[in-house]
Enzyme design. Structure first.
Site, PDB file in Angstrom:
ATOM      1  N   HIS A  98       0.863  -1.191   0.000  1.00 31.06           N
ATOM      2  CA  HIS A  98       0.000   0.000   0.000  1.00 31.06           C
ATOM      3  C   HIS A  98       0.900   1.243   0.000  1.00 31.06           C
ATOM      4  O   HIS A  98       1.964   1.247   0.612  1.00 31.06           O
ATOM      5  CB  HIS A  98      -0.902  -0.019   1.239  1.00 31.06           C
ATOM      6  CG  HIS A  98      -1.975   1.016   1.168  1.00 31.06           C
ATOM      7  ND1 HIS A  98      -1.729   2.341   1.434  1.00 31.06           N
ATOM      8  CD2 HIS A  98      -3.279   0.939   0.810  1.00 31.06           C
ATOM      9  CE1 HIS A  98      -2.851   3.028   1.243  1.00 31.06           C
ATOM     10  NE2 HIS A  98      -3.800   2.200   0.874  1.00 31.06           N
ATOM     11  N   GLU A 168      -4.077   2.267  -7.139  1.00 27.31           N
ATOM     12  CA  GLU A 168      -4.466   3.321  -6.207  1.00 27.31           C
ATOM     13  C   GLU A 168      -3.584   4.555  -6.458  1.00 27.31           C
ATOM     14  O   GLU A 168      -2.470   4.629  -5.918  1.00 27.31           O
ATOM     15  CB  GLU A 168      -4.273   2.855  -4.762  1.00 27.31           C
ATOM     16  CG  GLU A 168      -5.133   1.684  -4.368  1.00 27.31           C
ATOM     17  CD  GLU A 168      -5.453   1.682  -2.871  1.00 27.31           C
ATOM     18  OE1 GLU A 168      -6.625   1.583  -2.537  1.00 27.31           O
ATOM     19  OE2 GLU A 168      -4.519   1.811  -2.055  1.00 27.31           O
ATOM     20  N   GLY A 229     -11.122   2.727   1.290  1.00 23.83           N
ATOM     21  CA  GLY A 229     -10.557   3.143   2.578  1.00 23.83           C
ATOM     22  C   GLY A 229     -11.629   3.798   3.436  1.00 23.83           C
ATOM     23  O   GLY A 229     -12.479   3.131   4.037  1.00 23.83           O
TER      24      GLY A 229
END
Ligand code: 13P
Length: 244
Positions: A98, A168, A229
């Protein structure tokens, strides 16, 4: 391992470092009411490690995911959680690489590849995150950056049946900004078709997904699902995203 290709959509909640036992109990109660088990939609909840087991005990219509795993298998690594421990409590997925971990915990592509490989060795599907910064986007480097991250962060034991990619864009995370639908489609097509040896990986979009944009985003053919998220912390919002 799960046959991830049988799913028409994958919707993953990344709670990051949020939540409490009370929050979880309320969330799962309301999720269970609304989330009619649809065997073609894969719902994944990724809680903070400390709550994984509490969540896993209640996971009859969703799958459990980790937010990270150790570089190491076992031993003297104070504070770490191994992929085999995640498997042991029922995790079937694990987010690796991430952008928050890449930025704030100095995770390099090489480390991400080891974590993804460790996940696979323990029958866990890694969700490998990639994404460009705003500066890279402005410099027209998005595709170059993504191709490099994918080649270096996806290990040799990965293939398009066992590993998921999450696109992302760093500038879209938690900002309320998203690429246009055309841009998302263009990037997902690039990821899925144009990086040699990495074709046809299921690819999720993440970055400011909300109930107001999830339907349009998930309608895009090249989008196999979403990684959510902030909006995954609000059960009303998350239920709407699940039904979009
Ligand atoms: P937001 O949905 O809060 O933008 O976060 C996206 C994300 O980082 C999911 O992993």
């Amino acid at each position: 391992m799960l046959e991830i290709h049988k799913f028409s959509k994958i919707i993953a909640a990344n709670w990051k470092m949020n939540g409490s036992i009370k929050f979880i109990d309320n969330f799962i109660d309301q999720l269970n009411l609304k989330n009619n088990h649809n065997k073609f939609v894969c719902t994944i909840i990724c809680p903070p490690f400390i709550y994984s087991q509490h969540v896993s005990k209640q996971s009859d219509n969703f799958y459990l995911g980790g937010q990270d795993c150790s570089l190491f298998q076992e031993g003297s690594y104070t504070g770490d959680i191994s992929a085999s421990m995640l498997n042991n409590i029922g995790c079937q997925f694990c987010i690796v690489g991430h952008s928050e971990r890449r930025e704030k915990f100095n995770e390099t592509d090489d480390k991400v590849a080891i974590k993804a490989s460790n996940s696979l060795k323990n029958n866990i599907h890694p969700i490998v995150c990639v994404g460009e910064t705003l500066a890279q986007k402005k410099n027209n480097q998005t595709k170059e950056v993504l191709a490099k991250q994918i080649r270096k962060s996806i290990p040799k034991n990965s293939n398009n049946k066992n590993t998921i990619i999450a696109y992302e864009p760093v500038w879209a995370i938690g900002t309320g900004l998203t690429p246009s639908l055309e841009e998302i489609n263009d990037i997902h097509n690039f990821i899925k078709n144009e990086i040699q040896d990495y074709e046809n990986f299921q690819t999720l979009y993440g970055g400011s997904v909300k109930s107001t944009n999830s339907k349009e985003i998930m309608k895009i053919n090249s989008v196999d699902g979403v990684l959510v998220g902030g909006s995954s912390l609000d059960i009303m919002e998350f239920n709407k995203i699940l039904s979009s």
